[in-house]
Design a protein around this motif. Structure first.
Motif, PDB file in Angstrom:
ATOM      1  N   SER A   1      34.378   4.297  29.009  1.00 20.47           N
ATOM      2  CA  SER A   1      34.821   5.702  28.674  1.00 20.47           C
ATOM      3  C   SER A   1      33.881   6.430  28.668  1.00 20.47           C
ATOM      4  O   SER A   1      33.905   7.661  29.067  1.00 20.47           O
ATOM      5  N   GLY A   2      32.820   6.262  28.066  1.00 23.80           N
ATOM      6  CA  GLY A   2      31.495   7.226  27.884  1.00 23.80           C
ATOM      7  C   GLY A   2      31.000   7.441  29.423  1.00 23.80           C
ATOM      8  O   GLY A   2      30.688   8.610  29.645  1.00 23.80           O
ATOM      9  N   PHE A   3      30.957   6.417  30.297  1.00 22.81           N
ATOM     10  CA  PHE A   3      30.590   6.878  31.827  1.00 22.81           C
ATOM     11  C   PHE A   3      31.602   7.919  32.380  1.00 22.81           C
ATOM     12  O   PHE A   3      31.408   8.821  33.057  1.00 22.81           O
ATOM     13  N   PHE A   4      32.891   7.770  32.187  1.00 18.76           N
ATOM     14  CA  PHE A   4      33.689   8.512  32.686  1.00 18.76           C
ATOM     15  C   PHE A   4      33.778   9.995  32.099  1.00 18.76           C
ATOM     16  O   PHE A   4      34.090  11.008  32.760  1.00 18.76           O
ATOM     17  N   ILE A   5      33.694   9.926  30.576  1.00 13.99           N
ATOM     18  CA  ILE A   5      33.324  11.377  30.160  1.00 13.99           C
ATOM     19  C   ILE A   5      32.214  12.089  30.922  1.00 13.99           C
ATOM     20  O   ILE A   5      32.368  13.529  31.328  1.00 13.99           O
ATOM     21  N   LEU A   6      31.124  11.364  30.925  1.00 14.15           N
ATOM     22  CA  LEU A   6      29.894  12.061  31.735  1.00 14.15           C
ATOM     23  C   LEU A   6      30.239  12.467  33.027  1.00 14.15           C
ATOM     24  O   LEU A   6      29.884  13.405  33.760  1.00 14.15           O
ATOM     25  N   CYS A   7      31.091  11.540  33.925  1.00 10.53           N
ATOM     26  CA  CYS A   7      31.533  11.983  35.098  1.00 10.53           C
ATOM     27  C   CYS A   7      32.425  13.219  35.223  1.00 10.53           C
ATOM     28  O   CYS A   7      32.229  14.038  36.077  1.00 10.53           O
ATOM     29  N   GLY A   8      33.360  13.184  34.338  1.00  8.46           N
ATOM     30  CA  GLY A   8      34.308  14.377  34.232  1.00  8.46           C
ATOM     31  C   GLY A   8      33.437  15.606  33.917  1.00  8.46           C
ATOM     32  O   GLY A   8      33.939  16.624  34.497  1.00  8.46           O
ATOM     33  N   MET A   9      32.815  15.427  33.008  1.00  9.79           N
ATOM     34  CA  MET A   9      31.803  16.572  32.449  1.00  9.79           C
ATOM     35  C   MET A   9      31.000  17.245  33.932  1.00  9.79           C
ATOM     36  O   MET A   9      31.224  18.335  34.038  1.00  9.79           O
TER      37      MET A   9
END
Length: 162
Positions: free
Chosen positions: A99-107
């Motif tokens: 989840s943290g990884f994909f938050i960073l990807c999305g940002m």
């Protein structure tokens, strides 16, 4: 609270999956039209570009639904040998980190799309602004991050250890 978040997660992932399906149908129609028109007249200008943009949206919008439905490959050979509590903790940790990884990807993808808006960059062949497709990819990453976060909470609060 978890049930509400799960329902929101389900609606978001299904809505995006529906849109992904529409884009996939659009890709199919564009490919067919290009093949037919190539045979009888001239091909559709920018087909390769549009297929790429739409393919990115299809992939990004499908991520959350695939996670909810567990339609991905999971390798559990090693974890299957551990006690249920360890498997549960590993599952929660994996979901939280993902989840943290994909938050960073999305940002980061959102920042890139915002940069494209500022610079006014357009596609090479059709000269169209393509930042909406990049924003869509960012939304797909954020939706997956939300689904993974809900998965983490569901795993940690589950009464029965699997």
């Amino acid at each position: 609270m978890i049930d509400t978040l799960d329902a929101i997660s389900r609606h978001i992932s299904r809505g995006l999956a529906f849109l992904a399906g529409l884009f996939l149908v659009g890709m199919m129609l564009l490919a067919c039209a290009n093949m037919v028109l190539r045979a009888v007249w001239v091909p559709v200008q920018g087909t390769f570009e549009l297929m790429g943009f739409m393919g990115a949206v299809v992939a990004a919008f499908s991520l959350g639904f695939a996670q909810r439905e567990k339609a991905h490959i999971a390798v559990g050979i090693l974890l299957a040998r551990f006690p249920a509590r360890v498997r549960r903790l590993a599952d929660a940790l994996t979901s939280a980190v993902s989840s943290g990884f994909f938050i960073l990807c999305g940002m980061e993808t959102w920042k890139w799309a915002s940069f494209l808006v500022q610079t006014g960059e357009v596609s090479e062949t059709l000269q169209i602004t393509y930042y909406p497709f990049v924003f869509a990819a960012s939304a797909g990453c954020m939706a997956l991050a939300f689904v993974l976060l809900v998965d983490t909470l569901k795993t940690l609060t589950a009464e029965k250890v699997q």
